[in-house]
Design a protein around this motif. Structure first.
Motif, PDB file in Angstrom:
ATOM      1  N   SER A  67       0.834  -1.202   0.000  1.00 32.35           N
ATOM      2  CA  SER A  67       0.000   0.000   0.000  1.00 32.35           C
ATOM      3  C   SER A  67       0.863   1.244   0.000  1.00 32.35           C
ATOM      4  O   SER A  67       2.066   1.203   0.285  1.00 32.35           O
ATOM      5  N   VAL A  68       0.247   2.373  -0.316  1.00 36.03           N
ATOM      6  CA  VAL A  68       0.947   3.654  -0.344  1.00 36.03           C
ATOM      7  C   VAL A  68       0.078   4.719   0.314  1.00 36.03           C
ATOM      8  O   VAL A  68      -1.143   4.729   0.140  1.00 36.03           O
ATOM      9  N   TYR A  69       0.713   5.577   1.095  1.00 37.00           N
ATOM     10  CA  TYR A  69       0.057   6.737   1.694  1.00 37.00           C
ATOM     11  C   TYR A  69       0.914   7.952   1.368  1.00 37.00           C
ATOM     12  O   TYR A  69       2.146   7.900   1.483  1.00 37.00           O
ATOM     13  N   VAL A  70       0.280   9.036   0.950  1.00 38.03           N
ATOM     14  CA  VAL A  70       1.009  10.232   0.544  1.00 38.03           C
ATOM     15  C   VAL A  70       0.702  11.381   1.486  1.00 38.03           C
ATOM     16  O   VAL A  70      -0.466  11.661   1.793  1.00 38.03           O
ATOM     17  N   GLN A  71       1.763  12.018   1.982  1.00 35.74           N
ATOM     18  CA  GLN A  71       1.632  13.245   2.772  1.00 35.74           C
ATOM     19  C   GLN A  71       2.735  14.199   2.326  1.00 35.74           C
ATOM     20  O   GLN A  71       3.924  13.871   2.393  1.00 35.74           O
ATOM     21  N   GLY A  72       2.333  15.386   1.876  1.00 33.07           N
ATOM     22  CA  GLY A  72       3.310  16.355   1.411  1.00 33.07           C
ATOM     23  C   GLY A  72       4.084  15.828   0.224  1.00 33.07           C
ATOM     24  O   GLY A  72       3.504  15.342  -0.749  1.00 33.07           O
ATOM     25  N   LYS A  73       5.409  15.895   0.305  1.00 31.09           N
ATOM     26  CA  LYS A  73       6.238  15.474  -0.832  1.00 31.09           C
ATOM     27  C   LYS A  73       6.755  14.051  -0.686  1.00 31.09           C
ATOM     28  O   LYS A  73       7.663  13.651  -1.407  1.00 31.09           O
ATOM     29  N   TYR A  74       6.170  13.296   0.246  1.00 30.53           N
ATOM     30  CA  TYR A  74       6.643  11.928   0.465  1.00 30.53           C
ATOM     31  C   TYR A  74       5.528  10.906   0.280  1.00 30.53           C
ATOM     32  O   TYR A  74       4.370  11.136   0.665  1.00 30.53           O
ATOM     33  N   ALA A  75       5.897   9.765  -0.286  1.00 29.41           N
ATOM     34  CA  ALA A  75       5.022   8.598  -0.362  1.00 29.41           C
ATOM     35  C   ALA A  75       5.566   7.544   0.591  1.00 29.41           C
ATOM     36  O   ALA A  75       6.777   7.271   0.600  1.00 29.41           O
ATOM     37  N   TYR A  76       4.692   6.979   1.397  1.00 31.52           N
ATOM     38  CA  TYR A  76       5.062   5.971   2.389  1.00 31.52           C
ATOM     39  C   TYR A  76       4.536   4.617   1.901  1.00 31.52           C
ATOM     40  O   TYR A  76       3.325   4.429   1.785  1.00 31.52           O
ATOM     41  N   VAL A  77       5.442   3.695   1.608  1.00 33.96           N
ATOM     42  CA  VAL A  77       5.092   2.423   0.982  1.00 33.96           C
ATOM     43  C   VAL A  77       5.347   1.283   1.954  1.00 33.96           C
ATOM     44  O   VAL A  77       6.452   1.162   2.504  1.00 33.96           O
ATOM     45  N   GLU A  86       8.906   1.991   3.600  1.00 30.77           N
ATOM     46  CA  GLU A  86       9.864   2.719   2.786  1.00 30.77           C
ATOM     47  C   GLU A  86       9.319   4.109   2.456  1.00 30.77           C
ATOM     48  O   GLU A  86       8.109   4.280   2.262  1.00 30.77           O
ATOM     49  N   ILE A  87      10.210   5.101   2.407  1.00 33.41           N
ATOM     50  CA  ILE A  87       9.811   6.492   2.184  1.00 33.41           C
ATOM     51  C   ILE A  87      10.408   6.961   0.866  1.00 33.41           C
ATOM     52  O   ILE A  87      11.612   6.855   0.640  1.00 33.41           O
ATOM     53  N   ILE A  88       9.540   7.495  -0.003  1.00 34.02           N
ATOM     54  CA  ILE A  88       9.934   7.940  -1.336  1.00 34.02           C
ATOM     55  C   ILE A  88       9.694   9.447  -1.446  1.00 34.02           C
ATOM     56  O   ILE A  88       8.593   9.924  -1.152  1.00 34.02           O
ATOM     57  N   ASP A  89      10.705  10.181  -1.882  1.00 34.55           N
ATOM     58  CA  ASP A  89      10.551  11.606  -2.162  1.00 34.55           C
ATOM     59  C   ASP A  89       9.945  11.746  -3.556  1.00 34.55           C
ATOM     60  O   ASP A  89      10.559  11.355  -4.553  1.00 34.55           O
ATOM     61  N   ILE A  90       8.728  12.289  -3.629  1.00 33.57           N
ATOM     62  CA  ILE A  90       8.014  12.402  -4.907  1.00 33.57           C
ATOM     63  C   ILE A  90       7.907  13.860  -5.360  1.00 33.57           C
ATOM     64  O   ILE A  90       7.054  14.194  -6.183  1.00 33.57           O
ATOM     65  N   SER A  91       8.749  14.735  -4.820  1.00 29.03           N
ATOM     66  CA  SER A  91       8.672  16.153  -5.172  1.00 29.03           C
ATOM     67  C   SER A  91       8.945  16.386  -6.653  1.00 29.03           C
ATOM     68  O   SER A  91       8.456  17.347  -7.240  1.00 29.03           O
ATOM     69  N   ASN A  92       9.753  15.518  -7.267  1.00 29.71           N
ATOM     70  CA  ASN A  92       9.976  15.554  -8.706  1.00 29.71           C
ATOM     71  C   ASN A  92       9.364  14.285  -9.298  1.00 29.71           C
ATOM     72  O   ASN A  92       9.974  13.217  -9.248  1.00 29.71           O
ATOM     73  N   PRO A  93       8.141  14.372  -9.853  1.00 34.61           N
ATOM     74  CA  PRO A  93       7.449  13.157 -10.313  1.00 34.61           C
ATOM     75  C   PRO A  93       8.211  12.370 -11.369  1.00 34.61           C
ATOM     76  O   PRO A  93       8.020  11.160 -11.488  1.00 34.61           O
ATOM     77  N   THR A  97      12.607   9.451  -5.603  1.00 27.47           N
ATOM     78  CA  THR A  97      13.839   8.951  -4.991  1.00 27.47           C
ATOM     79  C   THR A  97      13.541   8.281  -3.662  1.00 27.47           C
ATOM     80  O   THR A  97      12.845   8.839  -2.805  1.00 27.47           O
ATOM     81  N   SER A  98      14.081   7.090  -3.465  1.00 28.84           N
ATOM     82  CA  SER A  98      13.980   6.414  -2.175  1.00 28.84           C
ATOM     83  C   SER A  98      14.933   7.086  -1.200  1.00 28.84           C
ATOM     84  O   SER A  98      16.131   7.215  -1.472  1.00 28.84           O
ATOM     85  N   VAL A  99      14.392   7.542  -0.059  1.00 25.68           N
ATOM     86  CA  VAL A  99      15.231   8.296   0.880  1.00 25.68           C
ATOM     87  C   VAL A  99      15.436   7.594   2.219  1.00 25.68           C
ATOM     88  O   VAL A  99      16.388   7.894   2.940  1.00 25.68           O
ATOM     89  N   GLY A 100      14.561   6.667   2.590  1.00 29.44           N
ATOM     90  CA  GLY A 100      14.722   6.014   3.885  1.00 29.44           C
ATOM     91  C   GLY A 100      13.804   4.826   4.054  1.00 29.44           C
ATOM     92  O   GLY A 100      12.846   4.653   3.291  1.00 29.44           O
ATOM     93  N   PRO A 136      12.869  11.881   7.300  1.00 26.33           N
ATOM     94  CA  PRO A 136      12.563  10.801   6.361  1.00 26.33           C
ATOM     95  C   PRO A 136      13.761   9.932   6.009  1.00 26.33           C
ATOM     96  O   PRO A 136      13.600   8.779   5.623  1.00 26.33           O
ATOM     97  N   VAL A 137      14.947  10.465   6.150  1.00 27.81           N
ATOM     98  CA  VAL A 137      16.151   9.698   5.839  1.00 27.81           C
ATOM     99  C   VAL A 137      16.418   8.634   6.898  1.00 27.81           C
ATOM    100  O   VAL A 137      16.999   7.590   6.614  1.00 27.81           O
ATOM    101  N   SER A 138      15.963   8.898   8.110  1.00 28.28           N
ATOM    102  CA  SER A 138      16.223   7.975   9.208  1.00 28.28           C
ATOM    103  C   SER A 138      14.985   7.824  10.101  1.00 28.28           C
ATOM    104  O   SER A 138      14.967   8.271  11.247  1.00 28.28           O
ATOM    105  N   PRO A 139      13.916   7.186   9.591  1.00 21.01           N
ATOM    106  CA  PRO A 139      12.723   6.974  10.406  1.00 21.01           C
ATOM    107  C   PRO A 139      13.012   6.042  11.579  1.00 21.01           C
ATOM    108  O   PRO A 139      13.861   5.148  11.469  1.00 21.01           O
ATOM    109  N   ILE A 140      12.302   6.249  12.686  1.00 18.08           N
ATOM    110  CA  ILE A 140      12.577   5.507  13.916  1.00 18.08           C
ATOM    111  C   ILE A 140      11.285   4.898  14.456  1.00 18.08           C
ATOM    112  O   ILE A 140      10.260   5.585  14.563  1.00 18.08           O
ATOM    113  N   THR A 141      11.327   3.630  14.807  1.00 19.12           N
ATOM    114  CA  THR A 141      10.193   2.990  15.474  1.00 19.12           C
ATOM    115  C   THR A 141      10.115   3.459  16.913  1.00 19.12           C
ATOM    116  O   THR A 141      11.071   3.293  17.679  1.00 19.12           O
TER     117      THR A 141
END
Length: 208
Positions: A67-77, A86-93, A97-100, A136-141
């Motif tokens: 699944s995917v959820y989008v908030q701001g310039k990031y997609a959370y997969v 996984e976090i994807i920077d979607i600011s440039n469609p 870019t996978s960032v974290g 987003p580069v270093s998400p933490i549980t």
């Protein structure tokens, strides 16, 4: 158009996670942007009609995206095969870019993002994970919380998370005001096999 078997959809434009024959949004047009998860583990961002606005990115982990959820310039997969968020920077469609990424529980399915936290349902170990995604580069549980059997749907409103559990046919309500100390505050039996929930105002709407 035919997008195969969709496992989840988030509508603001169109965001689709496919588990069937989905291939980069074939035959699928929206007036805004399409975010498509393919069976080969790629996130495709067509960006509407212009061909130069189309992009894709391979996910970090092996296995199937769910699944995917989008908030701001990031997609959370959610990557159920590798048990990752996984976090994807979607600011440039045209060049997402996978960032974290961060490990979560077994077989993560759906997720919801509110503010600095992502709430991820882990289907195979009956838990949900609270992830601090402020970096987003270093998400933490932050914490992992037990649920009823087979959590599949989540919605967050204010300080509460609403989770529906398919095998046990329940909806649980959790107080998430302190992400390090999450407590269940309510539970109700639903009809058989609830799959998703949306909350508006004082009412929760559950699909069975």
């Amino acid at each position: 158009g035919n997008i195969g078997s969709a496992s989840s959809i988030y509508t603001n434009g169109a965001f689709v996670a496919g588990t069937g024959t989905t291939r980069f949004g074939d035959g699928f047009i929206s007036s805004n942007r399409d975010f498509v998860l393919t069976t080969t583990g790629e996130l495709a961002v067509p960006g509407g009609v212009p061909a130069n606005a189309y992009g894709s990115v391979g996910l970090i982990g092996a296995g199937s995206s769910y699944s995917v959820y989008v908030q701001g310039k990031y997609a959370y997969v959610t990557n159920s095969g590798s048990s990752l968020l996984e976090i994807i920077d979607i600011s440039n469609p045209s060049a997402p870019t996978s960032v974290g990424s961060v490990s979560v529980g077994a077989s993560p399915v759906n997720s919801y993002v509110q503010g600095r936290y992502a709430y991820v349902l882990n289907q195979n170990d009956d838990t949900f994970s609270l992830i601090d995604v402020s970096n987003p580069v270093s998400p933490i549980t932050v914490s992992t919380v037990p649920t009823d059997q087979n959590p599949v749907g989540v919605y967050v409103q204010g300080k509460y998370a609403y989770i529906v559990n398919q095998d046990q046919s329940t909806m649980q309500v959790f107080d998430i005001s302190d992400p390090t100390d999450v407590n269940q505050v309510g539970e109700v039996v639903t009809d058989v096999n609830p799959t998703s929930v949306v909350v508006q105002g004082r009412y929760a709407y559950v699909v069975n």
